[in-house]
Design an enzyme around this catalytic site. Structure first.
Site, PDB file in Angstrom:
ATOM      1  N   ASP A 116       0.837  -1.209   0.000  1.00 16.77           N
ATOM      2  CA  ASP A 116       0.000   0.000   0.000  1.00 16.77           C
ATOM      3  C   ASP A 116       0.870   1.258   0.000  1.00 16.77           C
ATOM      4  O   ASP A 116       0.992   1.941   1.007  1.00 16.77           O
ATOM      5  CB  ASP A 116      -0.943  -0.029   1.216  1.00 16.77           C
ATOM      6  CG  ASP A 116      -2.040   1.018   1.125  1.00 16.77           C
ATOM      7  OD1 ASP A 116      -2.196   1.627   0.049  1.00 16.77           O
ATOM      8  OD2 ASP A 116      -2.729   1.230   2.148  1.00 16.77           O
ATOM      9  N   GLN A 203      -9.579   7.694   9.814  1.00 14.35           N
ATOM     10  CA  GLN A 203      -9.931   7.997   8.424  1.00 14.35           C
ATOM     11  C   GLN A 203      -9.461   9.400   8.041  1.00 14.35           C
ATOM     12  O   GLN A 203      -9.721  10.365   8.756  1.00 14.35           O
ATOM     13  CB  GLN A 203     -11.443   7.877   8.220  1.00 14.35           C
ATOM     14  CG  GLN A 203     -11.896   6.460   7.905  1.00 14.35           C
ATOM     15  CD  GLN A 203     -11.597   5.484   9.000  1.00 14.35           C
ATOM     16  OE1 GLN A 203     -11.869   5.749  10.137  1.00 14.35           O
ATOM     17  NE2 GLN A 203     -11.008   4.353   8.649  1.00 14.35           N
ATOM     18  N   GLY A 204      -8.787   9.478   6.922  1.00 16.57           N
ATOM     19  CA  GLY A 204      -8.248  10.754   6.466  1.00 16.57           C
ATOM     20  C   GLY A 204      -6.767  10.914   6.774  1.00 16.57           C
ATOM     21  O   GLY A 204      -6.128  11.847   6.293  1.00 16.57           O
ATOM     22  N   ASP A 205      -6.246  10.015   7.592  1.00 23.62           N
ATOM     23  CA  ASP A 205      -4.807  10.045   7.892  1.00 23.62           C
ATOM     24  C   ASP A 205      -4.021   9.175   6.922  1.00 23.62           C
ATOM     25  O   ASP A 205      -2.788   9.258   6.856  1.00 23.62           O
ATOM     26  CB  ASP A 205      -4.539   9.555   9.314  1.00 23.62           C
ATOM     27  CG  ASP A 205      -5.045  10.521  10.364  1.00 23.62           C
ATOM     28  OD1 ASP A 205      -4.989  11.742  10.117  1.00 23.62           O
ATOM     29  OD2 ASP A 205      -5.480  10.061  11.434  1.00 23.62           O
ATOM     30  N   SER A 206      -4.722   8.328   6.182  1.00 23.05           N
ATOM     31  CA  SER A 206      -4.057   7.420   5.251  1.00 23.05           C
ATOM     32  C   SER A 206      -3.039   8.133   4.393  1.00 23.05           C
ATOM     33  O   SER A 206      -3.271   9.259   3.955  1.00 23.05           O
ATOM     34  CB  SER A 206      -5.068   6.799   4.295  1.00 23.05           C
ATOM     35  OG  SER A 206      -5.705   5.747   4.916  1.00 23.05           O
TER      36      SER A 206
HETATM   37  N1  ARG Z   1      -7.630   3.869   5.521  1.00 21.48           N
HETATM   38  C1  ARG Z   1      -7.714   5.037   6.320  1.00 21.48           C
HETATM   39  C2  ARG Z   1      -7.697   6.322   5.515  1.00 21.48           C
HETATM   40  O1  ARG Z   1      -7.971   6.302   4.357  1.00 21.48           O
HETATM   41  C3  ARG Z   1      -6.692   5.067   7.407  1.00 21.48           C
HETATM   42  C4  ARG Z   1      -7.173   4.300   8.515  1.00 21.48           C
HETATM   43  C5  ARG Z   1      -6.217   4.179   9.619  1.00 21.48           C
HETATM   44  N2  ARG Z   1      -6.977   3.547  10.623  1.00 21.48           N
HETATM   45  C6  ARG Z   1      -6.517   3.261  11.824  1.00 21.48           C
HETATM   46  N3  ARG Z   1      -7.337   2.778  12.684  1.00 21.48           N
HETATM   47  N4  ARG Z   1      -5.259   3.435  12.123  1.00 21.48           N
HETATM   48  O2  ARG Z   1      -7.555   7.386   6.064  1.00 21.48           O
END
Ligand code: ARG
Length: 258
Positions: A116, A203-206
């Site tokens: 990823d 979400q949003g930290d990815s």
């Molecule tokens: N997939 C998520 C995003 O698009 C990031 C999620 C991270 N989640 C977590 N529980 N650490 O932002």
């Protein structure tokens, strides 16, 4: 980014993807909001925000490293706007610049399946510090994570200011055992799991960087925010792309797009 998640009911029915986890009717009251801290301006000068709602880091003056699931397939791409040079996205010092090309790991399929990562070429060089990727095979310790994402699982809001937190890594087998119960097989050798009670990315930290200081005191990138079941749920941890596994490929891709 992160912090305190609502109490997880319906663990098995919640989405595992990067989609905002709408607690399907399971909106338990949030416990106390712990959190990361606000990053003052200039704190993580290579951290950037991408317009699709992800984070990233400048690995070169015109290259951003992010998560594969944040971008489309490799090729020309002028649809991403990158905000850089400020922890407060509305600050007067914030710079915005467009993408021109994306290179996504050729092995990327979906965020939970490993690989990823992606790099984005910008339309011009930015005069900002860059974040080197780690030259060591570190996958254990206390790491700093950051982003403009949700500060709790049930908030659908993104943040204007960069938040960061320090999280310890969790042994792969413990992390994998938890996710196996939820029906997801962790790709252990390509992932770092990290988090502690009430602290996690969200979400949003990815795409944002997981960093540590090297032995000269310089920040280096260890991981990329990838996925998790909800955010900061007890027993489930944030999953990060383990950069060391892709060091050569990422370095080559950065070089090509520079
Ligand atoms: N997939 C998520 C995003 O698009 C990031 C999620 C991270 N989640 C977590 N529980 N650490 O932002």
């Amino acid at each position: 980014m992160v912090r305190k998640a609502a109490l997880a009911l319906f663990v098995l029915t919640l989405p595992l993807s990067g989609l905002p986890a709408r607690a399907d009717g399971g909106r338990a009251p949030a416990r106390d909001v712990v959190g990361g801290d606000l990053a003052g301006n200039g704190r993580f000068p290579w951290a950037v925000r991408l317009s699709m709602g992800c984070g990233g880091a400048l690995t070169a003056p015109r290259v951003v490293l992010t998560a594969g699931h944040c971008v489309g397939p490799s090729g020309p791409n002028d649809r991403i706007t990158v905000t850089a040079g400020a922890t407060d996205l509305k600050s007067r010092t914030a710079i915005t610049v467009k993408s021109v090309e994306v290179y996504r790991s050729p092995d990327f399929v979906t965020e939970t399946a490993g690989d990823d990562w992606a790099v984005v070429r910008l339309e011009r060089d930015l005069a900002l510090p860059t974040l080197p990727i780690t030259s060591e095979n570190v996958d254990k310790g206390e790491f700093t994570v950051m982003g403009w994402g949700q500060t709790r699982e049930t908030s659908l809001l993104q943040e204007r200011r960069l938040h960061y937190a320090t999280v310890p890594t969790i042994p792969d087998d413990e992390c994998a055992a938890a996710y196996r119960k939820a029906g997801v097989e962790l790709v252990q050798d390509e992932s770092i799991c990290a988090g502690r009670h009430g602290v996690d990315t969200c979400q949003g930290d990815s795409g944002g960087p997981m960093v540590a200081r090297d032995n000269t005191g310089r920040w280096t990138q260890i991981g990329i925010v990838s996925w998790g079941l909800g955010c900061a749920r007890d027993g489930y941890f944030g999953v990060y792309t383990q950069i060391a596994k892709f060091r050569t490929e990422i370095a080559e891709a950065t070089h090509r797009l520079s």
